[in-house]
Design an enzyme around this catalytic site. Sequence first.
Site, PDB file in Angstrom:
ATOM      1  CG  LEU A 334      46.710  63.587  61.290  1.00  0.00           C
ATOM      2  CD1 LEU A 334      45.718  62.707  60.551  1.00  0.00           C
ATOM      3  CD2 LEU A 334      48.127  63.049  61.127  1.00  0.00           C
ATOM      4  N   GLY A 335      46.490  68.247  61.077  1.00  0.00           N
ATOM      5  CA  GLY A 335      46.386  69.513  60.358  1.00  0.00           C
ATOM      6  C   GLY A 335      45.173  70.290  60.830  1.00  0.00           C
ATOM      7  N   GLY A 337      42.328  73.410  59.442  1.00  0.00           N
ATOM      8  CA  GLY A 337      41.816  74.246  58.369  1.00  0.00           C
ATOM      9  C   GLY A 337      40.744  75.172  58.894  1.00  0.00           C
ATOM     10  N   GLY A 338      40.076  75.853  57.965  1.00  0.00           N
ATOM     11  CA  GLY A 338      39.062  76.816  58.366  1.00  0.00           C
ATOM     12  C   GLY A 338      37.834  76.168  58.993  1.00  0.00           C
ATOM     13  CG  PHE A 339      35.447  74.328  56.844  1.00  0.00           C
ATOM     14  CD1 PHE A 339      34.982  75.621  57.018  1.00  0.00           C
ATOM     15  CD2 PHE A 339      35.677  73.876  55.563  1.00  0.00           C
ATOM     16  CE1 PHE A 339      34.734  76.437  55.929  1.00  0.00           C
ATOM     17  CE2 PHE A 339      35.428  74.687  54.470  1.00  0.00           C
ATOM     18  CZ  PHE A 339      34.950  75.974  54.653  1.00  0.00           C
ATOM     19  N   GLY A 340      37.916  73.091  60.733  1.00  0.00           N
ATOM     20  CA  GLY A 340      38.165  72.200  61.860  1.00  0.00           C
ATOM     21  C   GLY A 340      39.589  71.689  61.896  1.00  0.00           C
ATOM     22  CB  VAL A 342      42.386  66.469  60.551  1.00  0.00           C
ATOM     23  CG1 VAL A 342      42.337  64.971  60.279  1.00  0.00           C
ATOM     24  CG2 VAL A 342      41.380  67.198  59.676  1.00  0.00           C
ATOM     25  CE  LYS A 355      36.178  67.973  58.524  1.00  0.00           C
ATOM     26  NZ  LYS A 355      36.056  68.562  57.168  1.00  0.00           N
ATOM     27  CG  ASP A 456      37.314  74.617  49.939  1.00  0.00           C
ATOM     28  OD1 ASP A 456      37.938  75.536  49.366  1.00  0.00           O
ATOM     29  OD2 ASP A 456      37.505  74.301  51.124  1.00  0.00           O
TER      30      ASP A 456
END
Length: 648
Positions: A334-335, A337-340, A342, A355, A456
């Site tokens: 799905l996407g 980001g900087g932390f993982g 999803v 995630k 954030d």
Amino acid sequence: MLFCVAAKFLAVAILLGFRLARVDCLNFNFTEFNPSSRDQLILSGNSNLFWGAIQVTPDADGAPKTNKSGRTIYGKPFRLWKKKGFNSSFNTTFVLNIQNQTYPGGEGVAFILTGSSDVDINADGQWLGIVEPQMNNSAQAQTVGIEFDTRKSYEEDLDDNHVGLDINTVYSRVQFSLTNLGVNLSSGTNISVRVRYDGELKNLTVFLEDMKIPVFSAIIDLSLYLPEKVYVGFSGSTSNYTQLNCVRSWAFNSNDKDDKNLFWVWIVVPVLGLALLVGVAFSVYWKKKIDREKIEDSYPSIEELIQGSSTAPRKFKLKHLRKATGNFSHKNKLGKGGFGTVYKGLMGDKLVAVKKVSKKSTQGKTEFIAEVTTIGKLHHRNLVKLIGWCYERREFILVYEYLPNGSLDRFIFCDDKSSMEESTISWETRLSVVTGSAQALDYLHNGCEERILHRDIKSSNIMLDSEFNPKLGDFGLARTIKLSDQTHHSTKELAGTPGYMAPESILTGRFTIETDVYAFGILVLEVACGRKPGSQNHQDDYSCNIVNWVWDLHRKGRIINAADPRLNGDFATEDMERVLILGLACCHPNPHKRPSMKIVLQVLKGEATAPSVPSERPVFMWPPLPPSFKELDISLGQLAPFSELSAR
């Protein structure tokens, strides 16, 4: 001990070998196809027999050929397995003839094994007649296919001339391009194919033409995906692009597990017994290694921190999450980001978002603990619901409710002009999203037992449900501070996203409710302007960003020109101006001048006027000028002033 285990294994395996049952066979050979062949075949409405071949999709002159799918299967099934894990072997050869009718052509043909004799399914275009869209990636599809794909329908497809292995989906588990072999599937020439499956070794191999080297070979236990009795045949499809999909000849035979197989028992089983000895020894070694890693790598009291709470979310097993996401398949992504990353998952009949916290993240464990212990105990209609978590094999995984419309940034930023109108949401919806997000942040600051700093806030962390109701998510950077004696959280590393960080955070590493308000102000300006905050590589948030741009228009008396042009002026001017001024007030360089989230909510709901802001953006100064006595009087009980108390 190990020898005893191996001996028992040998005895059991030999007994199983003697009890192997015969499997019903299937043998046939069509050197060509004529009207009498129809008695042995089941054809869909879009398939036919003429010109001495199976026309898997429409082939007659003048007949519509676009957006069609077809199936032809042999009328009798054969027994693929009698006891799971003990498969029959089979060998099949056929000649394909695929010819493009348009350029490019599409979509291709597949040899299939399926548990159903139903041939009339809606699987045209990219689905190759293999599975219907609603059954894609579902165990209920019960179809394994060898695709001969003539169009690149997905980004992950190698090209428009490849062979692939599909299991209950059109997303190939294995692919091999034929271009370098000099084979063009859609050239209109006859292409001989042989597919061989060894039920003992569970090895599936595909050969083309007279090549002795296989196109690909894969280990697959078909009993895990197909029922005991299966049908064999062909499927194909066209889209807006068309081709002629013909099978000119076809032979098939399956083999029993007869007594000759016992010869292999006496050869293979002793070898497996020895391998078991090695395997058990290795398992003991590996278990000790894992135990050591758990001691060295475990986060202090991770289980107690999470499960000790009465509001702790559910703990999941890693194997269940792998199954739900197709082993974290790229198709379900799905996407990122900087932390993982999803992934979409299916648990029972419920869709979830899963995630995986990135192993490259320098604060992976900290982010994981923060998210589970923070959001897990929160309940608000505008917060993403955390369903559960998993900490296993050094993997940190979070499970959330699935929100079908994804993140807000998809709808307010549009780089593809061709999809501009489709991606843009109305001003009324935007205002509703901002208001709901403000309610979530006000709850974190003022509605919890302990004040929570999100740290954030940004458009990509605002998720939207099917009705575009906003839900604030991603609490990986969230920190809790006590209302009685703490006003800020300090960090040695910069946390947050460049472009959204208040200037004092970048300078001091301190985060407060005022720095959350600053980030919310950036969000407000993004939504109103349809414009990104600025260069994401720019560490100095004070210059070269959306705040300077809007404030400059405010100085010129033309702040309304900042409104997103894709809204085509479909908004009340006073509402737009009020929201833009509110965004600037939240982004005031002096944190003492920023409104609280309670005041922000009142302004968004039209219950209060927007705070006044100077015509020019003030210069950032540190330490900031203290608020006036009047401002202190107004803000008593709402905002705690800055202090030098250490973080919790």
